[in-house]
Motif scaffolding. Structure first.
Motif, short mmCIF file in Angstrom:
data_model
loop_
_atom_site.label_atom_id
_atom_site.label_comp_id
_atom_site.label_asym_id
_atom_site.label_seq_id
_atom_site.Cartn_x
_atom_site.Cartn_y
_atom_site.Cartn_z
N UNK A 167 27.76 28.73 85.29
CA UNK A 167 28.80 29.43 86.04
C UNK A 167 28.18 30.54 86.88
N UNK A 168 28.58 30.64 88.12
CA UNK A 168 28.22 31.76 88.97
C UNK A 168 29.18 32.90 88.61
N UNK A 169 28.72 33.81 87.76
CA UNK A 169 29.61 34.86 87.25
C UNK A 169 30.12 35.76 88.37
N UNK A 170 29.30 36.05 89.35
CA UNK A 170 29.73 36.90 90.45
C UNK A 170 30.83 36.22 91.26
N UNK A 171 30.63 34.93 91.58
CA UNK A 171 31.66 34.21 92.33
C UNK A 171 32.95 34.10 91.53
N UNK A 172 32.82 33.87 90.22
CA UNK A 172 34.01 33.78 89.37
C UNK A 172 34.75 35.11 89.33
N UNK A 173 34.00 36.21 89.26
CA UNK A 173 34.61 37.54 89.26
C UNK A 173 35.33 37.79 90.58
N UNK A 174 34.70 37.43 91.70
CA UNK A 174 35.32 37.61 93.00
C UNK A 174 36.58 36.77 93.13
N UNK A 175 36.52 35.55 92.62
CA UNK A 175 37.69 34.67 92.68
C UNK A 175 38.83 35.24 91.85
N UNK A 176 38.50 35.75 90.67
CA UNK A 176 39.54 36.31 89.79
C UNK A 176 40.22 37.51 90.45
N UNK A 177 39.44 38.42 91.00
CA UNK A 177 40.00 39.60 91.67
C UNK A 177 40.92 39.17 92.82
N UNK A 178 40.51 38.18 93.59
CA UNK A 178 41.32 37.74 94.72
C UNK A 178 42.61 37.08 94.27
N UNK A 179 42.57 36.32 93.15
CA UNK A 179 43.79 35.71 92.62
C UNK A 179 44.77 36.78 92.19
N UNK A 180 44.29 37.81 91.50
CA UNK A 180 45.16 38.90 91.06
C UNK A 180 45.79 39.59 92.26
N UNK A 181 45.00 39.87 93.28
CA UNK A 181 45.51 40.59 94.45
C UNK A 181 46.45 39.74 95.29
N UNK A 182 46.14 38.45 95.41
CA UNK A 182 46.96 37.57 96.25
C UNK A 182 48.23 37.09 95.53
N UNK A 183 48.17 37.01 94.21
CA UNK A 183 49.34 36.60 93.44
C UNK A 183 49.46 35.11 93.23
N UNK A 184 48.70 34.31 93.98
CA UNK A 184 48.71 32.86 93.80
C UNK A 184 47.31 32.31 94.00
N UNK A 185 47.04 31.16 93.39
CA UNK A 185 45.75 30.50 93.58
C UNK A 185 45.59 30.01 95.02
N UNK A 186 46.70 29.57 95.63
CA UNK A 186 46.63 29.03 96.98
C UNK A 186 46.21 30.10 97.98
N UNK A 187 46.87 31.28 97.92
CA UNK A 187 46.51 32.36 98.84
C UNK A 187 45.08 32.83 98.60
N UNK A 188 44.70 32.90 97.33
CA UNK A 188 43.35 33.35 97.01
C UNK A 188 42.32 32.37 97.57
N UNK A 189 42.57 31.08 97.40
CA UNK A 189 41.64 30.07 97.90
C UNK A 189 41.52 30.14 99.42
N UNK A 190 42.66 30.34 100.10
CA UNK A 190 42.63 30.43 101.57
C UNK A 190 41.81 31.63 102.03
N UNK A 191 41.99 32.78 101.36
CA UNK A 191 41.28 33.99 101.79
C UNK A 191 39.79 33.90 101.49
N UNK A 192 39.42 33.13 100.47
CA UNK A 192 38.01 32.95 100.11
C UNK A 192 37.37 31.77 100.83
N UNK A 193 38.20 31.01 101.55
CA UNK A 193 37.72 29.80 102.25
C UNK A 193 37.11 28.82 101.25
#
Length: 311
Positions: free
Chosen positions: A1-27
């Protein structure tokens, strides 16, 4: 696991409120973001998120992890910034949201000066009077007028808007000149209304003369929720308007508008640049904020902090 990428993904999911928005913002594909969060939870041996079909919510452990993760990611960004040329030559993309009149009349005309100093910064500028959610919309900062209701945001006051009450000569010919603000609440007079995009409620206008304070909701046949549309409605003789000095000045000088109720004043509106509390103020965002403060704080440029000095 890329722990840094996982941490960044988790923070973005919390801030965006959905997995879809988080995925879009992270490309990233949504499936990749989902797998990163699942792997992170397995690694930590705790549940970070409660998932529903519409939104995700944070568990107590997830909230504690989010707080520490945002600090760590901010520290990492700061470290990287201090170790490379980007700190001396800011570069990259920033997302900014501003009210329509501020974007069209103030920011955009002066952006060539900004790019002359910082040619490697790419700005995505949202220009509208709608209220945005800085966190879920992944916006770096906004410029807002009026009192701030969300105390969790970081705000820097950069000036204030002063207003003048006016109408067109044609409106005054048809309806007469009001002598008191209360005349604007009933025929033959009327005002152009301005309604909140969030609540739909038409906003009241407050007038002051000495110790006398009068708050009115003007009689109106039209209400809008955009500053330029509001001014254009006034220029179409549809009612009395309260316009910012910098917008009114050329029209008052040309005779397109005439001041009314000159012995009554209107409280100025404070103007802030606002950004999320957990959003690291990168060098590229910092130089933009400093530029906006200088731009909007200049009397000659924006007309902020200055009352209408018109003959």
């Amino acid at each position: 696991m890329d722990r840094l990428q996982a941490m960044q993904a988790y923070v973005r999911v919390v801030e965006a409120g959905t997995f879809t928005k988080a995925a879009d913002s992270l490309d990233l594909p949504k499936a990749t973001v989902t797998r990163l969060i699942q792997t992170l939870e397995t690694h930590l041996r705790t549940k970070l998120l409660n998932r529903t079909t519409r939104r995700v919510t944070v568990t107590p452990d997830g909230a504690a992890y989010y707080e520490r993760a945002t600090r760590l990611l901010g520290d990492l960004d700061e470290l990287e910034g201090s170790m490379n040329q980007a700190r001396m030559t800011p570069r990259g993309r920033i997302r900014i949201d501003v009210p329509g009149v501020v974007g069209r009349e103030m920011i955009i005309p002066h952006l060539p000066d900004f790019y002359a100093k910082y040619p490697d910064i790419q700005i995505e500028l949202g220009v509208s009077d709608r209220t945005v959610d800085l966190i879920s919309d992944n916006i770096d900062c906004v410029i807002r007028g009026g009192d701030l209701t969300d105390q969790s945001l970081v705000a820097r006051r950069i000036g204030e808007f002063h207003f003048v009450t006016c109408a067109t000569p044609e409106y005054l010919r048809r309806h007469g000149t009001p002598a008191h603000p209360l005349e604007l609440t009933q025929p033959p007079h009327r005002m152009v209304g301005y309604f909140s995009a969030r609540s739909g409620k038409v906003m009241s206008d407050t007038f002051k003369r000495g110790d006398e304070v009068v708050e009115v909701v003007g009689n109106h046949v039209l209400a809008v929720n955009d500053a330029n549309a509001y001014l254009n409605a006034g220029l179409a003789h549809l009612g009395v308007v309260q316009v910012t000095c910098f917008m009114a000045a050329p029209l008052l000088k040309s005779g397109g508008l005439v001041r009314v109720l000159e012995d009554w004043t209107v409280d100025p509106i404070p103007v802030y640049v606002v950004y999320p509390p957990n959003r690291h103020l990168s060098s590229k965002l910092r130089v933009f904020v400093d530029w906006v403060v200088e731009l909007l704080g200049s009397q000659s440029t924006a007309g902020l902090k200055v009352r209408c000095a018109l003959s």
